[in-house]
Design a protein around this motif. Structure first.
Motif, PDB file in Angstrom:
ATOM      1  N   VAL A 136     -41.431  19.196  26.656  1.00  0.00           N
ATOM      2  CA  VAL A 136     -40.985  17.923  27.598  1.00  0.00           C
ATOM      3  C   VAL A 136     -39.606  17.469  27.461  1.00  0.00           C
ATOM      4  O   VAL A 136     -38.803  17.870  26.685  1.00  0.00           O
ATOM      5  CB  VAL A 136     -42.040  16.878  26.723  1.00  0.00           C
ATOM      6  CG1 VAL A 136     -43.375  16.910  27.298  1.00  0.00           C
ATOM      7  CG2 VAL A 136     -41.681  16.409  25.303  1.00  0.00           C
ATOM      8  N   ASP A 137     -39.460  16.904  28.424  1.00  0.00           N
ATOM      9  CA  ASP A 137     -38.017  15.975  28.404  1.00  0.00           C
ATOM     10  C   ASP A 137     -37.869  15.183  27.316  1.00  0.00           C
ATOM     11  O   ASP A 137     -38.715  14.233  27.299  1.00  0.00           O
ATOM     12  CB  ASP A 137     -37.828  15.366  29.869  1.00  0.00           C
ATOM     13  CG  ASP A 137     -36.484  14.677  30.061  1.00  0.00           C
ATOM     14  OD1 ASP A 137     -35.810  14.495  28.938  1.00  0.00           O
ATOM     15  OD2 ASP A 137     -36.306  14.236  31.189  1.00  0.00           O
ATOM     16  N   PHE A 140     -38.171  11.643  27.845  1.00  0.00           N
ATOM     17  CA  PHE A 140     -39.433  10.759  28.525  1.00  0.00           C
ATOM     18  C   PHE A 140     -40.720  11.827  28.171  1.00  0.00           C
ATOM     19  O   PHE A 140     -41.218  12.672  28.791  1.00  0.00           O
ATOM     20  CB  PHE A 140     -39.480  10.835  30.007  1.00  0.00           C
ATOM     21  CG  PHE A 140     -40.498   9.937  30.522  1.00  0.00           C
ATOM     22  CD1 PHE A 140     -40.205   8.421  30.767  1.00  0.00           C
ATOM     23  CD2 PHE A 140     -41.808  10.300  31.055  1.00  0.00           C
ATOM     24  CE1 PHE A 140     -41.005   7.573  31.156  1.00  0.00           C
ATOM     25  CE2 PHE A 140     -42.510   9.559  31.566  1.00  0.00           C
ATOM     26  CZ  PHE A 140     -42.123   7.956  31.575  1.00  0.00           C
ATOM     27  N   GLN A 147     -53.737  14.896  29.152  1.00  0.00           N
ATOM     28  CA  GLN A 147     -52.702  15.749  29.405  1.00  0.00           C
ATOM     29  C   GLN A 147     -52.425  17.090  28.551  1.00  0.00           C
ATOM     30  O   GLN A 147     -51.998  18.096  28.914  1.00  0.00           O
ATOM     31  CB  GLN A 147     -51.414  14.939  29.833  1.00  0.00           C
ATOM     32  CG  GLN A 147     -51.552  13.927  30.815  1.00  0.00           C
ATOM     33  CD  GLN A 147     -50.104  13.013  31.037  1.00  0.00           C
ATOM     34  OE1 GLN A 147     -49.681  12.586  30.153  1.00  0.00           O
ATOM     35  NE2 GLN A 147     -49.779  12.779  32.365  1.00  0.00           N
ATOM     36  N   LEU A 150     -55.253  19.193  28.894  1.00  0.00           N
ATOM     37  CA  LEU A 150     -55.232  20.026  30.079  1.00  0.00           C
ATOM     38  C   LEU A 150     -54.364  21.269  30.013  1.00  0.00           C
ATOM     39  O   LEU A 150     -54.605  22.177  30.478  1.00  0.00           O
ATOM     40  CB  LEU A 150     -54.712  18.981  31.235  1.00  0.00           C
ATOM     41  CG  LEU A 150     -54.750  19.608  32.653  1.00  0.00           C
ATOM     42  CD1 LEU A 150     -56.067  19.751  33.201  1.00  0.00           C
ATOM     43  CD2 LEU A 150     -53.818  18.809  33.420  1.00  0.00           C
ATOM     44  N   LEU A 151     -53.066  20.854  29.426  1.00  0.00           N
ATOM     45  CA  LEU A 151     -52.104  22.024  29.469  1.00  0.00           C
ATOM     46  C   LEU A 151     -52.569  23.186  28.478  1.00  0.00           C
ATOM     47  O   LEU A 151     -52.368  24.332  29.046  1.00  0.00           O
ATOM     48  CB  LEU A 151     -50.752  21.345  28.772  1.00  0.00           C
ATOM     49  CG  LEU A 151     -50.184  20.247  29.979  1.00  0.00           C
ATOM     50  CD1 LEU A 151     -48.752  19.680  29.099  1.00  0.00           C
ATOM     51  CD2 LEU A 151     -49.535  21.189  31.261  1.00  0.00           C
TER      52      LEU A 151
ATOM     53  N   ALA B  22     -46.104  12.135  35.332  1.00  0.00           N
ATOM     54  CA  ALA B  22     -46.288  13.745  35.005  1.00  0.00           C
ATOM     55  C   ALA B  22     -44.916  14.523  35.145  1.00  0.00           C
ATOM     56  O   ALA B  22     -44.428  15.453  34.454  1.00  0.00           O
ATOM     57  CB  ALA B  22     -47.452  14.345  35.638  1.00  0.00           C
ATOM     58  N   ASN B  25     -42.211  13.800  32.519  1.00  0.00           N
ATOM     59  CA  ASN B  25     -42.316  14.387  31.359  1.00  0.00           C
ATOM     60  C   ASN B  25     -41.715  15.534  31.229  1.00  0.00           C
ATOM     61  O   ASN B  25     -41.345  16.084  29.954  1.00  0.00           O
ATOM     62  CB  ASN B  25     -43.854  14.730  31.098  1.00  0.00           C
ATOM     63  CG  ASN B  25     -44.614  13.505  30.568  1.00  0.00           C
ATOM     64  OD1 ASN B  25     -46.013  13.260  31.234  1.00  0.00           O
ATOM     65  ND2 ASN B  25     -44.167  12.690  29.590  1.00  0.00           N
ATOM     66  N   PHE B  26     -41.506  16.376  32.428  1.00  0.00           N
ATOM     67  CA  PHE B  26     -40.908  17.806  32.191  1.00  0.00           C
ATOM     68  C   PHE B  26     -39.570  17.731  33.138  1.00  0.00           C
ATOM     69  O   PHE B  26     -39.201  18.861  33.440  1.00  0.00           O
ATOM     70  CB  PHE B  26     -42.010  18.568  32.685  1.00  0.00           C
ATOM     71  CG  PHE B  26     -43.008  18.864  31.935  1.00  0.00           C
ATOM     72  CD1 PHE B  26     -42.777  19.605  30.707  1.00  0.00           C
ATOM     73  CD2 PHE B  26     -44.475  18.412  32.178  1.00  0.00           C
ATOM     74  CE1 PHE B  26     -43.829  19.559  29.652  1.00  0.00           C
ATOM     75  CE2 PHE B  26     -45.323  18.334  31.080  1.00  0.00           C
ATOM     76  CZ  PHE B  26     -45.247  19.010  30.053  1.00  0.00           C
ATOM     77  N   GLN B 147     -53.008  15.650  37.663  1.00  0.00           N
ATOM     78  CA  GLN B 147     -52.895  16.911  36.963  1.00  0.00           C
ATOM     79  C   GLN B 147     -52.470  18.161  37.316  1.00  0.00           C
ATOM     80  O   GLN B 147     -51.905  18.845  36.706  1.00  0.00           O
ATOM     81  CB  GLN B 147     -54.623  17.375  36.727  1.00  0.00           C
ATOM     82  CG  GLN B 147     -55.420  16.029  35.745  1.00  0.00           C
ATOM     83  CD  GLN B 147     -56.673  16.502  35.640  1.00  0.00           C
ATOM     84  OE1 GLN B 147     -57.393  16.596  36.927  1.00  0.00           O
ATOM     85  NE2 GLN B 147     -57.340  16.414  34.538  1.00  0.00           N
ATOM     86  N   LEU B 150     -48.707  17.792  36.881  1.00  0.00           N
ATOM     87  CA  LEU B 150     -48.431  17.834  35.465  1.00  0.00           C
ATOM     88  C   LEU B 150     -48.277  19.521  35.171  1.00  0.00           C
ATOM     89  O   LEU B 150     -47.206  19.842  34.495  1.00  0.00           O
ATOM     90  CB  LEU B 150     -49.354  17.212  34.417  1.00  0.00           C
ATOM     91  CG  LEU B 150     -49.060  17.509  33.010  1.00  0.00           C
ATOM     92  CD1 LEU B 150     -48.164  16.521  32.718  1.00  0.00           C
ATOM     93  CD2 LEU B 150     -50.363  17.193  32.170  1.00  0.00           C
ATOM     94  N   LEU B 151     -49.348  20.261  35.897  1.00  0.00           N
ATOM     95  CA  LEU B 151     -49.207  21.768  35.348  1.00  0.00           C
ATOM     96  C   LEU B 151     -48.052  22.367  36.023  1.00  0.00           C
ATOM     97  O   LEU B 151     -47.367  23.277  35.580  1.00  0.00           O
ATOM     98  CB  LEU B 151     -50.753  22.501  35.961  1.00  0.00           C
ATOM     99  CG  LEU B 151     -52.094  21.981  35.148  1.00  0.00           C
ATOM    100  CD1 LEU B 151     -53.250  22.387  35.711  1.00  0.00           C
ATOM    101  CD2 LEU B 151     -51.746  22.310  33.592  1.00  0.00           C
ATOM    102  N   TYR B 154     -44.835  21.276  34.257  1.00  0.00           N
ATOM    103  CA  TYR B 154     -44.763  22.164  32.967  1.00  0.00           C
ATOM    104  C   TYR B 154     -44.442  23.473  33.036  1.00  0.00           C
ATOM    105  O   TYR B 154     -43.365  24.091  32.534  1.00  0.00           O
ATOM    106  CB  TYR B 154     -46.323  22.050  32.393  1.00  0.00           C
ATOM    107  CG  TYR B 154     -46.475  23.195  31.072  1.00  0.00           C
ATOM    108  CD1 TYR B 154     -45.850  22.909  30.027  1.00  0.00           C
ATOM    109  CD2 TYR B 154     -47.289  24.125  31.557  1.00  0.00           C
ATOM    110  CE1 TYR B 154     -45.918  24.067  28.941  1.00  0.00           C
ATOM    111  CE2 TYR B 154     -47.434  25.155  30.744  1.00  0.00           C
ATOM    112  CZ  TYR B 154     -46.721  25.078  29.391  1.00  0.00           C
ATOM    113  OH  TYR B 154     -46.897  25.940  28.613  1.00  0.00           O
TER     114      TYR B 154
END
Lengths: 245, 245
Positions: A136-137, A140, A147, A150-151, B22, B25-26, B147, B150-151, B154
């Motif tokens: 992750v960043d 953040f 989540q 899910l990953l 989401a 986060n990345f 979702q 997010l994927l 990521y």
């Protein structure tokens, strides 16, 4: 077989439900709950699962983490990189490739997710073979439970489908129960020997031993052999001498 | 540079907000909205973003998908494998590796996500270079927008951090605007030539051409050359003859 998803002390039923849905998306179905705060079954979990009822209905509840992972041979702890621990840290893809290699032997595997507020305790992380940390960043970094599930479920499916069949190892890998029993046995041997001193360091020293044993990746036969070693060590000195004669 | 996240006709502000979270986060920050149903700015999006305010505040709104992706050179459409289209389908890791290769040249890239109910239309998918489809369990395949974002975010971060630096291609890749203009030019040339017959097949035939042009992966110079070709083709016959003389 897909890994067990182990939620440690989850607080909100809604998070259990959304995690179950994320599992179902990628064909992961073995949900284990360690001491869920609001008990079980949980109506909020069911409704938040958006139809992943088969995961919710087959979920199992355990009083302790040790019970929840007793039958597993390879366990991943998902967490940020901990400061105070020397356990190996991998990315999700690398960690799940390792997990999949164990799963292909037929042994049980699992992934630990911490409670909403502060994640996994160090004592819980110590029980895992490796840590997986998400890229992750850092500015953040917060991922919620669903989540994270899910990953990891996605990576499981990706890695499991991509991986070639590998030759089975000669002996089945040790289960967590084997390793925990070995560790407890070692503690029983070391305590009367005066190892755990000073007393305020005892807990940390014991945990460090668990880390070392968990990292080893032994098979069951190797652990049996080590248990035999400890069995000899814990006898009163005199008995050992008898065997020599 | 990270890809733009393009939400096509999103309906609920809450979904825009959780998608923004989401992304953050990345480390993905370029959010583009095509005709959001409830307008923009959207207070529900802001509150659902859980602090990813920098993504929400920098989001841009476009009237059409073509405008939203005009400056991009490589575009992924996230969708289930479509029945009625011959576009190449990749997994997230493979698709993002391709996207990252283009991004390393300095060219813009993007990922399309469809509306809540029925995803992307075939006309929208046709504008992408490739399709990315998630390896979901077919019996429980639904992923929501956040979702999916997010994927992909990521995987972007994982692939971008893992990838080696590659030599730059000699010419910058064509942008979507280049490709769309080429396609429109081609249509202008083909229509008077009677290509699009019978009329009830015209739409499908045009879309298929867009697919073919989008798949090609040309650079800007190549597209310029093709535009020149079309420019010659659309002249009245007589003019072409003049040049020979």
């Amino acid at each position: 077989m897909p890994p067990a998803i182990v939620l440690v002390a989850p607080q909100l039923g809604e998070n259990i439900g959304t995690a179950a849905r994320a599992m179902a998306n990628f064909g992961v179905t073995d949900l284990r709950l360690v001491a869920p705060r609001d008990g079980w079954p949980n109506e909020k979990a069911r409704s938040a699962s958006s139809g992943a009822i088969h995961v919710i209905e087959n979920a199992r509840v355990f009083g302790t983490l040790d019970e929840a992972i007793a039958d597993l041979s390879f366990v991943i702890a998902t967490t940020r990189r901990p400061r105070d621990m020397t356990k190996r840290v991998e990315g999700p893809a690398e960690g799940l490739a390792e997990l999949a290699a164990t799963a292909r032997t037929g042994a049980g595997t699992g992934i630990l997710f911490g409670r909403e507020r502060w994640g996994l305790e160090n004592d819980e992380i110590a029980r895992a073979n490796i840590i997986v940390s998400f890229p992750v960043d850092p500015t953040f970094a917060s991922l919620n439970i669903a989540q994270s599930v899910l990953l990891m479920s996605y990576e499981w499916r990706r890695v499991a489908h991509a991986a070639p069949t590998m030759p089975e190892p000669k002996n089945p890998p040790a289960t967590r129960e084997d390793v925990t029993a070995l560790w407890e046995h070692l503690n029983r041997v070391l305590t009367p020997a005066g190892y755990f001193r000073p007393p305020d360091m005892a807990e940390k020293m014991a945990r460090n031993l668990l880390l070392i044993l968990s990292d080893a990746g032994w098979d069951r036969q190797q652990v049996r052999t080590l248990r035999g070693v400890l069995g000899h060590l814990e006898r009163p000195r005199g008995e050992g001498d008898d065997r020599e004669g």
